[in-house]
Scaffold this motif. Structure first.
Motif, PDB file in Angstrom:
ATOM      1  N   GLN A   2       1.018  -1.200   0.149  1.00 18.48           N
ATOM      2  CA  GLN A   2       0.064  -0.086   0.061  1.00 18.48           C
ATOM      3  C   GLN A   2       0.582   1.037   0.065  1.00 18.48           C
ATOM      4  N   LYS A   3       2.179   1.208   0.346  1.00 17.95           N
ATOM      5  CA  LYS A   3       3.236   2.248   0.405  1.00 17.95           C
ATOM      6  C   LYS A   3       2.615   3.385   1.262  1.00 17.95           C
ATOM      7  N   VAL A   4       2.606   2.999   2.530  1.00 18.63           N
ATOM      8  CA  VAL A   4       1.868   3.648   3.639  1.00 18.63           C
ATOM      9  C   VAL A   4       2.829   4.916   3.781  1.00 18.63           C
ATOM     10  N   ASP A   5       2.408   6.398   3.822  1.00 19.50           N
ATOM     11  CA  ASP A   5       3.171   7.251   4.107  1.00 19.50           C
ATOM     12  C   ASP A   5       3.514   7.678   5.434  1.00 19.50           C
ATOM     13  N   LYS A   6       2.016   7.534   6.202  1.00 17.06           N
ATOM     14  CA  LYS A   6       2.155   8.121   7.632  1.00 17.06           C
ATOM     15  C   LYS A   6       1.134   7.080   8.343  1.00 17.06           C
ATOM     16  N   LEU A   7       1.514   7.324   9.822  1.00 15.71           N
ATOM     17  CA  LEU A   7       0.520   6.679  10.731  1.00 15.71           C
ATOM     18  C   LEU A   7      -0.089   7.737  11.575  1.00 15.71           C
ATOM     19  N   PHE A  56       5.587  -0.511  18.507  1.00 16.20           N
ATOM     20  CA  PHE A  56       4.607  -0.415  17.185  1.00 16.20           C
ATOM     21  C   PHE A  56       4.966   0.728  16.326  1.00 16.20           C
ATOM     22  N   ILE A  57       5.229   1.883  17.039  1.00 16.27           N
ATOM     23  CA  ILE A  57       5.512   3.087  16.422  1.00 16.27           C
ATOM     24  C   ILE A  57       6.977   2.963  15.893  1.00 16.27           C
ATOM     25  N   GLY A  95      10.193   3.593   7.819  1.00 18.76           N
ATOM     26  CA  GLY A  95      10.200   4.971   7.331  1.00 18.76           C
ATOM     27  C   GLY A  95       8.874   5.733   7.305  1.00 18.76           C
ATOM     28  N   ILE A  96       7.855   4.985   7.825  1.00 13.50           N
ATOM     29  CA  ILE A  96       6.725   5.505   8.084  1.00 13.50           C
ATOM     30  C   ILE A  96       6.600   6.772   9.121  1.00 13.50           C
ATOM     31  N   LYS A  97       6.331   8.002   8.735  1.00 14.81           N
ATOM     32  CA  LYS A  97       6.171   9.092   9.341  1.00 14.81           C
ATOM     33  C   LYS A  97       4.783   8.945  10.489  1.00 14.81           C
ATOM     34  N   VAL A  98       4.902   9.509  11.593  1.00 12.92           N
ATOM     35  CA  VAL A  98       4.084   9.193  12.606  1.00 12.92           C
ATOM     36  C   VAL A  98       3.555  10.697  12.993  1.00 12.92           C
ATOM     37  N   LEU A  99       2.267  10.883  12.959  1.00 12.70           N
ATOM     38  CA  LEU A  99       1.608  12.103  13.422  1.00 12.70           C
ATOM     39  C   LEU A  99       0.661  11.738  14.775  1.00 12.70           C
ATOM     40  N   THR A 100       0.618  12.787  15.456  1.00 13.56           N
ATOM     41  CA  THR A 100      -0.177  12.793  16.585  1.00 13.56           C
ATOM     42  C   THR A 100      -1.277  13.770  16.444  1.00 13.56           C
ATOM     43  N   VAL A 101      -2.522  13.510  17.134  1.00 20.30           N
ATOM     44  CA  VAL A 101      -3.490  14.586  17.217  1.00 20.30           C
ATOM     45  C   VAL A 101      -4.138  14.283  18.646  1.00 20.30           C
ATOM     46  N   GLY A 105      11.860  11.602   9.135  1.00 21.25           N
ATOM     47  CA  GLY A 105      11.722  10.973   7.864  1.00 21.25           C
ATOM     48  C   GLY A 105      13.144  10.946   7.083  1.00 21.25           C
ATOM     49  N   LEU A 106      14.256  10.943   8.061  1.00 16.98           N
ATOM     50  CA  LEU A 106      15.356  10.721   7.245  1.00 16.98           C
ATOM     51  C   LEU A 106      16.136   9.612   7.531  1.00 16.98           C
ATOM     52  N   VAL A 107      17.461   9.057   7.049  1.00 18.58           N
ATOM     53  CA  VAL A 107      18.172   8.122   7.136  1.00 18.58           C
ATOM     54  C   VAL A 107      19.347   8.424   7.868  1.00 18.58           C
ATOM     55  N   PRO A 108      19.755   7.878   9.212  1.00 19.21           N
ATOM     56  CA  PRO A 108      21.147   8.222   9.966  1.00 19.21           C
ATOM     57  C   PRO A 108      22.268   7.535   8.772  1.00 19.21           C
TER      58      PRO A 108
END
Length: 643
Positions: free
Chosen positions: A211-216, A231-232, A239-245, A546-549
């Motif tokens: 599904q090529k998920v961009d964000k959770l 899980f996060i 590489g899935i960015k996480v947003l909080t609400v 969203g970057l790679v060390p």
């Protein structure tokens, strides 16, 4: 197009459209029953039937306010109202035809009940499809038509998650494609909610590939559970960015604002389950009291002010020498606690005359002493200033607390005071020793009777000791964040360096709790959880961005700074702990110190400090605190001289 999207149809047009659909559905059903024999239909009182139906439908829809909802935001509730209105119209019409039209006017040329049955399904279906179609077109146009949408997963499959889905789909600025919900409950997975599939958390890797998920997107309150954190971290690794609400009850006017959504921060992953404290006990200890907070403009001090004000003290005196931060704190507190009695006092705790004025004017009953110099490398280069603030400043406040019969004096200390390897930690340890010795003082002399103190005081001197706090001024996390924004590199002193971390609010909660339970003389240590490797912290922060060390952002090792050690401790080897009623707070069993010996040592330290001979000052510090062994410091030569 934007103007069109911001417009909505007038209510009377919506009502008219609904009536056209209702009338057309009734007419179509009538024609079907009559097999489209138009000559017979017109001779069979068709106009009477449809005219009466139109009047009843208009009255019903208007009364039930079906036309008042915005079509673009149609929901299940709106569909329910449509079906209800169509059903009521059909039932009222059937009753009128059966009890009035047919028997009174002798009109009975068609099976009207069959007409109504067909009309019910046709009209209800058409009205629903029109609304859902209009909503779909609106959302499509709002997102700008075809193009790159952010593909997101929503954590959880419950009522709040459904509200979040609806809020995202109707958002005006961002473009989201909801892939589905993801949940750990097997009873909910592999089912559809609001036309979206519920996946199990074990499906994450497969989802990311297909599904090529961009964000959770997660609710901020859910972050306190360990399972979700694991899980996060898997999401971050993929590489899935996480947003909080925020929780739905905090949404503005019941609608989620995009400004309330934010990227997951490292602090969210490091925080632990909420601490349970005895609010009633703290309230009884602080309510109606005059409370002094030193260092009140700092990270810890300002949070103490916030939390103390919530317990309705008679007065909170905020002391600091930083003018601008004090001003900002005052404005914040005036807005948050408009009825609170707060006094701002600008002063240096090393100025005994200024501090005497503070105690004389405000007579505090409880003192929280958070003022201190805390940066290890800086104090390693300025040992005399560390003595001035952390030792002499603490002594000034402690002596005045005895003089003015303060009930409790709570000192904020640090884990760096344990087996110290630097000036800062040792200066705080000396301050701990001094106030502990005062707690056992049973005579009336303080500093050679400098202050007018002539009776035995009941002041309880309490020390609280904990490690680093997340987000405090000058701490590693804000520094890493700035380095990431600049494109790196992230600078870490050593690959194996670890630190304990605690959030500022939970640290202050424990300070207040310990201050309440203390009887004097204790050093309270807090459960800081597990130590964190700083290099792991750096890598996680890079991934959260969203970057790679080491690819997008390099990590460099700069070497231990002066006075810095690899591992922090909360206890000396000779110390043991005693549990308290709070699982997060323990009491350290420390060595006892005689006040006479301690005060003589500190008097000598103060005299040496005035000479600005740093080697002699540090040599005296090592004499007072024998476990102080310098690390990575120019003062290591003093340890070699004693061996």
């Amino acid at each position: 197009m934007k103007i069109f999207l911001n417009k909505s149809l007038p209510k009377w047009i919506v009502l008219l459209m609904d009536q056209l659909v209702m009338s057309w559905s009734f007419a179509l059903s009538f024609f079907i029953i009559k097999q489209f024999e138009f000559e017979e239909i017109m001779r069979g009182h068709f106009l009477v039937y449809i005219g009466l139906f139109g009047v009843i439908s208009l009255i019903t829809f208007y009364s039930m306010r079906v036309h008042t909802g915005l079509i673009r935001y149609s929901s299940i509730y709106d569909i329910y109202r449509i079906f209800s209105a169509v059903l009521v119209t059909s039932m009222v019409y059937a009753a009128l035809v059966g009890f009035w039209v047919s028997p009174v006017h002798k009109i009975d040329s068609v099976n009207i009940y069959l007409v109504l049955l067909i009309s019910f399904f046709v009209s209800a279906t058409l009205l629903t499809l029109i609304r859902m179609g209009a909503k779909a077109i609106f959302l499509y146009l709002k997102r700008g038509g075809p193009g790159k949408h952010e593909r997101v997963l929503i954590y959880g499959a419950n009522g709040h998650s459904i509200l979040l889905k609806q809020a995202l789909e109707t958002s005006e600025m961002n473009r989201f494609t909801i892939v589905g919900f993801i949940d750990e409950n097997p009873n909910k997975t592999d089912k559809d909610i609001h036309q979206k599939r519920v996946y199990h958390i074990s499906d994450l890797d497969r989802l990311q590939q297909k599904q090529k998920v961009d964000k959770l997107i997660v609710f901020a309150d859910d972050l306190k559970t360990d399972d979700l954190k694991e899980f996060i971290e898997r999401c971050v690794e993929l590489g899935i960015k996480v947003l909080t609400v925020p929780p739905t009850e905090q949404w503005m006017s019941g609608q989620l604002s995009l400004t309330q959504m934010r990227d997951l921060r490292i602090e969210d992953l490091l925080q632990r389950p909420p601490i349970v404290i005895e609010n009633n006990r703290i309230s009884s200890d602080l309510k109606g009291k005059r409370v002094l907070v030193t260092g009140g403009a700092g990270s810890i001090g300002s949070e103490i002010v916030r939390q103390v004000l919530s317990y309705n003290p008679a007065l909170v005196v905020v002391c600091d020498q930083a003018e601008s931060p004090l001003h900002e704190l005052q404005l914040e507190m005036e807005e948050a606690f408009p009825g609170a009695n707060m006094a701002i006092f600008i002063g240096d705790i090393t100025n005994s005359n200024r501090m005497y004025t503070l105690f004389k004017d405000y007579a505090p009953e409880v003192v929280y002493h958070a003022a201190a110099y805390k940066h290890v490398p800086m104090m390693e280069n300025n040992p005399c200033e560390a003595i001035m603030t952390n030792v002499i400043g603490t002594r000034n406040l402690a002596d005045l607390s005895l003089t003015f019969d303060v009930e409790k004096f709570v000192m904020i200390s640090t884990d760096k005071a344990v087996n110290p390897t630097n000036i800062m930690g040792t200066s705080k340890r000396i301050a701990e020793i001094y106030i502990q010795s005062l707690n056992n003082l049973h005579h009336g002399k303080v500093n050679g009777n400098t202050h007018p103190y002539t009776k035995v005081s009941q002041t309880k001197f309490i020390t609280t000791r904990f490690g680093n706090v997340l987000g405090s001024n000058g701490s590693v996390i804000p520094r890493f964040r700035q380095q990431i924004e600049r494109g790196g590199p992230l600078t870490v002193t050593h690959p194996d360096i670890t630190r304990y971390f605690m959030t500022i609010p939970e640290a202050v909660q424990l300070v207040l709790e310990a201050g309440t339970m203390g009887n004097g003389g204790e050093i309270f240590i807090f459960d800081m959880g597990e130590p964190v490797r700083i290099v792991d912290l750096a890598r996680k922060m890079i991934k959260l961005a969203g970057l790679v060390p080491e690819v997008d952002i390099p990590i460099t090792f700069t070497g231990l700074r002066p006075g810095e050690k690899l591992y922090e401790e909360l206890l000396n080897e000779e110390e043991q702990t005693i549990p308290t009623h709070h699982s997060k707070i323990k009491i350290s069993k420390v060595r006892k110190y005689s006040y006479d010996i301690v005060v003589n040592d500190i008097d000598e330290l103060v005299k040496l400090n005035k000479t600005k001979d740093e080697l002699q000052v540090v040599r005296k510090m090592k004499q007072i605190v024998p476990e102080y062994i310098s690390k990575n410091s120019r003062f290591e030569e003093l340890d070699l001289q004693t061996t």
